[in-house]
Write a protein that holds these residues in place. Structure first.
Motif, PDB file in Angstrom:
ATOM      1  N   ALA A 213      12.028  13.742  -1.277  1.00 28.00           N
ATOM      2  CA  ALA A 213      11.326  13.003  -2.286  1.00 28.00           C
ATOM      3  C   ALA A 213      10.056  14.096  -2.687  1.00 28.00           C
ATOM      4  CB  ALA A 213      10.925  11.795  -1.746  1.00 28.00           C
ATOM      5  N   TYR A 214       9.323  14.392  -1.603  1.00 31.64           N
ATOM      6  CA  TYR A 214       8.419  15.337  -1.942  1.00 31.64           C
ATOM      7  C   TYR A 214       8.907  16.597  -2.976  1.00 31.64           C
ATOM      8  CZ  TYR A 214       5.445  12.729   1.348  1.00 31.64           C
ATOM      9  OH  TYR A 214       4.819  11.938   1.776  1.00 31.64           O
ATOM     10  N   ALA A 215       9.795  17.113  -2.352  1.00 30.43           N
ATOM     11  CA  ALA A 215      10.298  18.099  -3.352  1.00 30.43           C
ATOM     12  C   ALA A 215      10.629  17.753  -4.770  1.00 30.43           C
ATOM     13  CB  ALA A 215      11.597  18.791  -2.701  1.00 30.43           C
ATOM     14  N   SER A 216      11.390  16.674  -5.008  1.00 28.52           N
ATOM     15  CA  SER A 216      11.555  16.117  -6.256  1.00 28.52           C
ATOM     16  C   SER A 216      10.423  15.867  -7.078  1.00 28.52           C
ATOM     17  CB  SER A 216      12.640  14.774  -6.002  1.00 28.52           C
ATOM     18  OG  SER A 216      12.844  14.562  -7.299  1.00 28.52           O
ATOM     19  N   ILE A 217       9.289  15.143  -6.402  1.00 25.26           N
ATOM     20  CA  ILE A 217       8.087  14.684  -7.204  1.00 25.26           C
ATOM     21  C   ILE A 217       7.598  16.097  -7.374  1.00 25.26           C
ATOM     22  CG2 ILE A 217       6.012  13.842  -6.825  1.00 25.26           C
ATOM     23  CD1 ILE A 217       7.472  11.532  -4.880  1.00 25.26           C
ATOM     24  N   LEU A 218       7.410  16.992  -6.651  1.00 26.32           N
ATOM     25  CA  LEU A 218       6.504  18.100  -7.114  1.00 26.32           C
ATOM     26  C   LEU A 218       7.401  19.054  -8.266  1.00 26.32           C
ATOM     27  CD1 LEU A 218       5.645  19.552  -3.513  1.00 26.32           C
ATOM     28  CD2 LEU A 218       4.051  18.916  -5.398  1.00 26.32           C
ATOM     29  N   HIS A 219       8.913  18.928  -7.994  1.00 27.68           N
ATOM     30  CA  HIS A 219       9.611  19.404  -9.073  1.00 27.68           C
ATOM     31  C   HIS A 219       9.073  18.816 -10.505  1.00 27.68           C
ATOM     32  CE1 HIS A 219      13.508  20.482 -11.342  1.00 27.68           C
ATOM     33  NE2 HIS A 219      13.024  21.477 -10.921  1.00 27.68           N
ATOM     34  N   ARG A 220       8.848  17.661 -10.730  1.00 24.09           N
ATOM     35  CA  ARG A 220       8.739  16.885 -12.049  1.00 24.09           C
ATOM     36  C   ARG A 220       7.326  17.328 -12.150  1.00 24.09           C
ATOM     37  NH1 ARG A 220      12.429  12.443 -12.689  1.00 24.09           N
ATOM     38  NH2 ARG A 220      13.813  12.294 -10.941  1.00 24.09           N
ATOM     39  N   ILE A 221       6.312  17.365 -11.283  1.00 27.87           N
ATOM     40  CA  ILE A 221       5.020  17.630 -11.663  1.00 27.87           C
ATOM     41  C   ILE A 221       4.779  19.089 -12.162  1.00 27.87           C
ATOM     42  CG2 ILE A 221       2.832  18.002 -10.395  1.00 27.87           C
ATOM     43  CD1 ILE A 221       3.480  15.603  -8.665  1.00 27.87           C
ATOM     44  N   SER A 222       5.614  20.097 -11.118  1.00 28.09           N
ATOM     45  CA  SER A 222       5.388  21.512 -11.828  1.00 28.09           C
ATOM     46  C   SER A 222       6.110  21.675 -13.369  1.00 28.09           C
ATOM     47  CB  SER A 222       6.123  22.181 -10.809  1.00 28.09           C
ATOM     48  OG  SER A 222       7.373  21.989 -10.640  1.00 28.09           O
ATOM     49  N   GLY A 223       7.312  20.847 -13.450  1.00 26.69           N
ATOM     50  CA  GLY A 223       7.656  20.884 -14.658  1.00 26.69           C
ATOM     51  C   GLY A 223       6.615  20.616 -15.915  1.00 26.69           C
ATOM     52  N   VAL A 224       5.917  19.394 -15.675  1.00 25.83           N
ATOM     53  CA  VAL A 224       4.820  19.042 -16.813  1.00 25.83           C
ATOM     54  C   VAL A 224       3.900  20.100 -16.758  1.00 25.83           C
ATOM     55  CG1 VAL A 224       3.187  17.313 -17.049  1.00 25.83           C
ATOM     56  CG2 VAL A 224       5.281  16.526 -16.371  1.00 25.83           C
ATOM     57  N   ALA A 225       3.555  20.469 -15.601  1.00 23.19           N
ATOM     58  CA  ALA A 225       2.087  21.608 -15.327  1.00 23.19           C
ATOM     59  C   ALA A 225       2.678  22.788 -16.405  1.00 23.19           C
ATOM     60  CB  ALA A 225       1.942  21.981 -13.997  1.00 23.19           C
ATOM     61  N   VAL A 226       3.876  23.234 -16.104  1.00 18.74           N
ATOM     62  CA  VAL A 226       4.435  24.522 -16.657  1.00 18.74           C
ATOM     63  C   VAL A 226       4.432  24.242 -18.184  1.00 18.74           C
ATOM     64  CG1 VAL A 226       6.364  25.877 -17.186  1.00 18.74           C
ATOM     65  CG2 VAL A 226       5.541  25.465 -14.713  1.00 18.74           C
ATOM     66  N   PHE A 227       4.874  23.119 -18.706  1.00 25.19           N
ATOM     67  CA  PHE A 227       4.931  22.746 -20.256  1.00 25.19           C
ATOM     68  C   PHE A 227       3.288  22.667 -20.824  1.00 25.19           C
ATOM     69  CE2 PHE A 227       4.587  19.591 -23.607  1.00 25.19           C
ATOM     70  CZ  PHE A 227       5.624  20.301 -24.345  1.00 25.19           C
TER      71      PHE A 227
ATOM     72  N   ASP B 230       0.887  -1.214   0.062  1.00 29.82           N
ATOM     73  CA  ASP B 230      -0.019   0.167  -0.130  1.00 29.82           C
ATOM     74  C   ASP B 230       0.857   1.149  -0.197  1.00 29.82           C
ATOM     75  OD1 ASP B 230      -2.027   1.882   0.125  1.00 29.82           O
ATOM     76  OD2 ASP B 230      -2.409   1.335   2.187  1.00 29.82           O
ATOM     77  N   ILE B 231       0.860   1.998  -1.178  1.00 31.90           N
ATOM     78  CA  ILE B 231       1.794   2.899  -1.252  1.00 31.90           C
ATOM     79  C   ILE B 231       1.525   4.024  -0.166  1.00 31.90           C
ATOM     80  CG2 ILE B 231       2.851   4.664  -2.936  1.00 31.90           C
ATOM     81  CD1 ILE B 231       3.414   2.479  -4.611  1.00 31.90           C
ATOM     82  N   SER B 232       0.293   4.296  -0.136  1.00 34.24           N
ATOM     83  CA  SER B 232      -0.176   5.464   0.900  1.00 34.24           C
ATOM     84  C   SER B 232       0.394   5.204   2.188  1.00 34.24           C
ATOM     85  CB  SER B 232      -1.742   5.617   0.916  1.00 34.24           C
ATOM     86  OG  SER B 232      -2.097   4.367   1.405  1.00 34.24           O
ATOM     87  N   THR B 233       0.727   4.152   2.687  1.00 30.97           N
ATOM     88  CA  THR B 233       1.279   4.102   4.047  1.00 30.97           C
ATOM     89  C   THR B 233       2.799   4.212   4.150  1.00 30.97           C
ATOM     90  OG1 THR B 233       1.616   1.657   3.539  1.00 30.97           O
ATOM     91  CG2 THR B 233      -0.783   2.312   4.610  1.00 30.97           C
ATOM     92  N   ILE B 234       3.278   4.489   2.923  1.00 31.30           N
ATOM     93  CA  ILE B 234       4.920   4.748   2.805  1.00 31.30           C
ATOM     94  C   ILE B 234       5.275   6.290   3.289  1.00 31.30           C
ATOM     95  CG2 ILE B 234       7.046   4.545   1.508  1.00 31.30           C
ATOM     96  CD1 ILE B 234       5.829   2.276  -0.186  1.00 31.30           C
ATOM     97  N   LYS B 235       6.056   6.404   4.266  1.00 33.21           N
ATOM     98  CA  LYS B 235       6.486   7.747   4.541  1.00 33.21           C
ATOM     99  C   LYS B 235       7.625   7.909   3.892  1.00 33.21           C
ATOM    100  CE  LYS B 235       7.056  10.887   8.201  1.00 33.21           C
ATOM    101  NZ  LYS B 235       7.160  12.088   7.292  1.00 33.21           N
ATOM    102  N   LEU B 236       7.545   9.052   2.925  1.00 32.02           N
ATOM    103  CA  LEU B 236       8.738   9.578   2.047  1.00 32.02           C
ATOM    104  C   LEU B 236       9.517  10.682   2.850  1.00 32.02           C
ATOM    105  CD1 LEU B 236       7.058   9.482  -1.220  1.00 32.02           C
ATOM    106  CD2 LEU B 236       8.500   7.821  -0.445  1.00 32.02           C
ATOM    107  N   PRO B 237      10.829  10.590   2.571  1.00 31.27           N
ATOM    108  CA  PRO B 237      11.435  11.837   3.162  1.00 31.27           C
ATOM    109  C   PRO B 237      10.929  13.252   2.496  1.00 31.27           C
ATOM    110  CG  PRO B 237      12.836  10.729   1.829  1.00 31.27           C
ATOM    111  CD  PRO B 237      11.662  10.050   1.982  1.00 31.27           C
ATOM    112  N   ILE B 238      11.038  14.577   2.817  1.00 33.52           N
ATOM    113  CA  ILE B 238      10.725  15.695   2.268  1.00 33.52           C
ATOM    114  C   ILE B 238      11.557  15.931   1.310  1.00 33.52           C
ATOM    115  CG2 ILE B 238      12.450  17.101   3.610  1.00 33.52           C
ATOM    116  CD1 ILE B 238      10.167  19.011   3.955  1.00 33.52           C
TER     117      ILE B 238
END
Length: 125
Positions: free
Chosen positions: A20-34, A10-18
């Protein structure tokens, strides 16, 4: 031999470090800007057709909550992507490459981007 691996992860139970969140958001924001640049280019193209079309786009940006929200989301993606990009450039200089430095950099990136995104929202509305 007993297999100790989880059967249903269950991926929702995995605690990612901050970081990882910053990296994932960086990728998502790149796609959103595109994708968002296409929307902004369509608005620009519409506004350059004539004086009447410019006034139409201007009034749409003033009156439409949905259009303001779209512009704010694109600007928010650009703000976060730029902030995270600056963090990466600083890390390329050798600053903050340790685990602790990465965590501090991610925290500063998220906090400064959040402040700038709120300010952009105030500016747009």
């Amino acid at each position: 031999m007993k297999d100790n691996r989880p059967v249903n992860l269950d991926i929702s139970t995995i605690k990612l470090p901050i970081t990882a969140y910053a990296s994932i958001l960086h990728r998502i924001s790149g796609v959103a800007v595109f994708v968002g640049i296409a929307v902004l280019l369509c608005l620009l193209d519409s506004s350059l057709q004539s004086a009447e079309s410019f006034d139409s786009v201007k009034s749409s940006l003033t009156d439409s909550f949905l259009l303001k929200a779209v512009v704010w989301l694109v600007v928010s993606g650009l703000i976060y992507h730029t902030t995270a990009g600056v963090k990466h450039l600083i890390m390329d200089l050798g600053i903050g490459e340790t685990l602790e430095g990465g965590k501090k950099g991610a925290t500063i990136t998220l906090a400064s981007a959040a402040i700038l995104i709120v300010l952009a929202g105030v500016w747009i509305w």
